[in-house]
Design an enzyme around this catalytic site. Structure first.
Site, short mmCIF file in Angstrom:
data_model
loop_
_atom_site.label_atom_id
_atom_site.label_comp_id
_atom_site.label_asym_id
_atom_site.label_seq_id
_atom_site.Cartn_x
_atom_site.Cartn_y
_atom_site.Cartn_z
N SER A 103 0.82 -1.21 0.00
CA SER A 103 0.00 0.00 0.00
C SER A 103 0.85 1.27 0.00
CB SER A 103 -0.95 -0.05 1.21
OG SER A 103 -1.93 0.94 1.13
N ASP A 244 -2.49 6.27 -3.46
CA ASP A 244 -1.32 5.65 -2.84
C ASP A 244 -0.83 4.52 -3.73
OD1 ASP A 244 -3.38 3.89 -2.33
OD2 ASP A 244 -2.67 3.35 -0.33
N ASP A 246 -1.15 1.34 -3.99
CA ASP A 246 -2.05 0.35 -4.58
C ASP A 246 -3.42 0.94 -4.93
OD1 ASP A 246 -2.93 0.61 -1.96
OD2 ASP A 246 -3.49 -1.50 -1.76
N ASP A 248 -5.90 2.27 -3.37
CA ASP A 248 -7.15 2.04 -2.64
C ASP A 248 -7.47 3.21 -1.71
OD1 ASP A 248 -5.28 1.61 -0.64
OD2 ASP A 248 -6.11 -0.30 0.04
#
Length: 456
Positions: A103, A244, A246, A248
């Site tokens: 992440s 960010d 990833d 999400d």
């Protein structure tokens, strides 16, 4: 419930090539998970996506090998946002989805996030069962040569996700006339995010779109919005969108270069959906980290704020159980369950953009719906031990709670993803908030130092 040591608040996470984030552990996790999700005699299928970290090249084949050895076919989708993996798991009727990402963490970290066939992150209980099975002998459950799985690549994965995201935007509405800077953090959305915005009619300035394996989240993205703020001002843009690693989570920057966090966005979407009759549950689900100002704002318009432990997984669990369709975290995880099963930075951005376009007002006028109370969060890194069990630390926390009683809030918690203790306080009196946090941080640092000395 099974005890979890490997799994944290968002899957398994650690430094690449150091336990537990090694190829060996990835192989074992894949084999254990394949057994967990064996559901009959059909050909089982897993979807594997990743972000742009160098270590993805190590973990992806290890996970693939583990799944194939258990007779599960694998579809590789390459660098894709976490919510895209969740969506494709459902779309392909797969038995399992895996995202390789840490992440917002720096490149040297990586992680493994698991999704069930319904596209939702796994419960604590299921993660505990998978973890317990890791102690079994390595060969348990291996299939015969003829029953081995096969691996293939889904070449149009990004196109499928782009169309999915665009379909969440109101029909008949376009982004014409908006100049948007999008910061993809050199991460998983570096290809798809600029395309979505451009195809919907926006003028797009794309930054953070040149991943090299080690620059993910470095000085950019949702956790480092300063670059986006300067780019918005330099380009005279209407707004900036920061994702960010990833993709999400989402942070916005208005035309004045000011940051708009997840609390403001949840308040804005919650109010808008309430006015149009779309809001379910008569409120918003957030975590204990959300600002008290959001709670007061929602209460003022007749809506509830329900708080959960930190982690978008817990937000989603509460939303599912109690029938809410708007939730998220101050950090920018926005969960809109009408569209997806997990936080999706792009989908959330489009819902915000829809409100902006329909209102025909500036972003600064639409997106700042309440004045946040002074809130201070400090992270205290420690080298081991349990500083929170120290008597002097407990005393400092009790003192802080007493000083904020009735006029603010104090939250102390150990991170589920790194060796850090988070100290957060908020209240109407900023100087008091700063003093309380400072005193507690000092006591934790002293306790950690004492433990370090004792260990040596």
């Amino acid at each position: 419930m099974m005890t979890r040591k490997l799994f944290g608040t968002d899957g398994i996470r650690g430094t690449a090539n150091i336990e537990p984030m090694t190829a060996e552990t990835a192989l074992k996790v894949a084999m254990s998970t394949a057994i967990q999700f064996h559901r009959g005699d059909h050909r089982h299928l897993a979807v594997i996506g990743k972000d742009t970290r160098l270590s993805g090249y190590m973990l992806e084949p290890a996970l693939t090998a583990g799944l194939i050895s258990m007779g599960m076919d694998v579809v590789l989708v390459g660098p894709m946002p976490t919510p895209a993996v969740a969506m494709l798991t459902r779309s392909l009727r797969a038995d399992l989805g895996i995202m390789i990402s840490a992440s917002h963490n720096p490149f040297q970290d990586n992680g493994i996030k698991l999704f069930g066939p319904d596209g939702y992150k796994l419960s604590d209980e299921v993660e505990g069962e998978i973890e317990a099975r890791l102690n079994d002998p390595l060969g348990t459950g291996l299939v015969k040569p003829a029953a081995l799985g096969r691996a293939s690549r889904l070449d149009d994965a990004s196109g499928r996700y782009i169309e999915f995201v665009k379909n969440t935007f109101p029909r008949g509405l376009r982004l014409d006339g908006l100049k948007i800077v999008v910061d993809c953090a050199h991460g998983a959305a570096y290809k798809v995010a600029p395309k979505v915005l451009w195809e919907l009619g926006a003028e797009v300035v794309a930054v953070g779109v040149k991943p090299d394996g080690i620059n993910i989240n470095r000085g950019c993205g949702a956790t480092a919005p300063a670059m986006l703020q300067s780019e918005v001002l330099a380009n005279g843009a209407d707004l900036g969108i920061a994702l960010d690693g990833d993709a999400d989570r989402l942070i916005l920057v208005d035309e004045k270069g000011r940051q708009v966090d997840g609390d403001q966005l949840m308040g804005m979407v919650g109010r808008s959906w309430c006015e149009t009759g779309r809001l379910k549950g008569n409120g918003v689900v957030a975590t204990v980290m959300s600002n008290l100002g959001l709670e007061r704002y929602l209460k003022g318009i007749g809506l509830d704020l329900v708080r959960t432990p930190v982690g978008d997984r817990y937000v989603v669990e509460h939303m599912r159980e109690h029938g809410f369709n708007v939730g998220g975290e101050q950090s920018g995880h926005i969960v809109l369950s009408d569209y997806g099963t997990t936080g999706d930075g792009l989908v959330a951005a489009l819902q915000v953009l829809a409100v902006i376009q329909e209102s025909k007002r500036r972003v600064s006028e639409v997106c700042r719906v309440f004045d946040p109370l002074p809130q201070l969060l400090k992270n205290v890194r420690f080298g081991g031990g349990a500083p929170l069990e120290d008597d002097l630390v407990k005393e400092a926390i009790r003192d802080g709670e007493a000083r904020l009683d009735g006029i603010g809030r104090l939250l102390i918690r150990k991170s589920g993803t790194e060796p850090v203790i988070r100290v957060m306080a908020e209240g109407d009196d900023e100087s008091l908030v700063n003093a309380v946090v400072g005193d507690i941080v000092n006591s934790i640092q002293q306790a950690a130092a004492r433990e370090q000395e004792a260990a040596e």
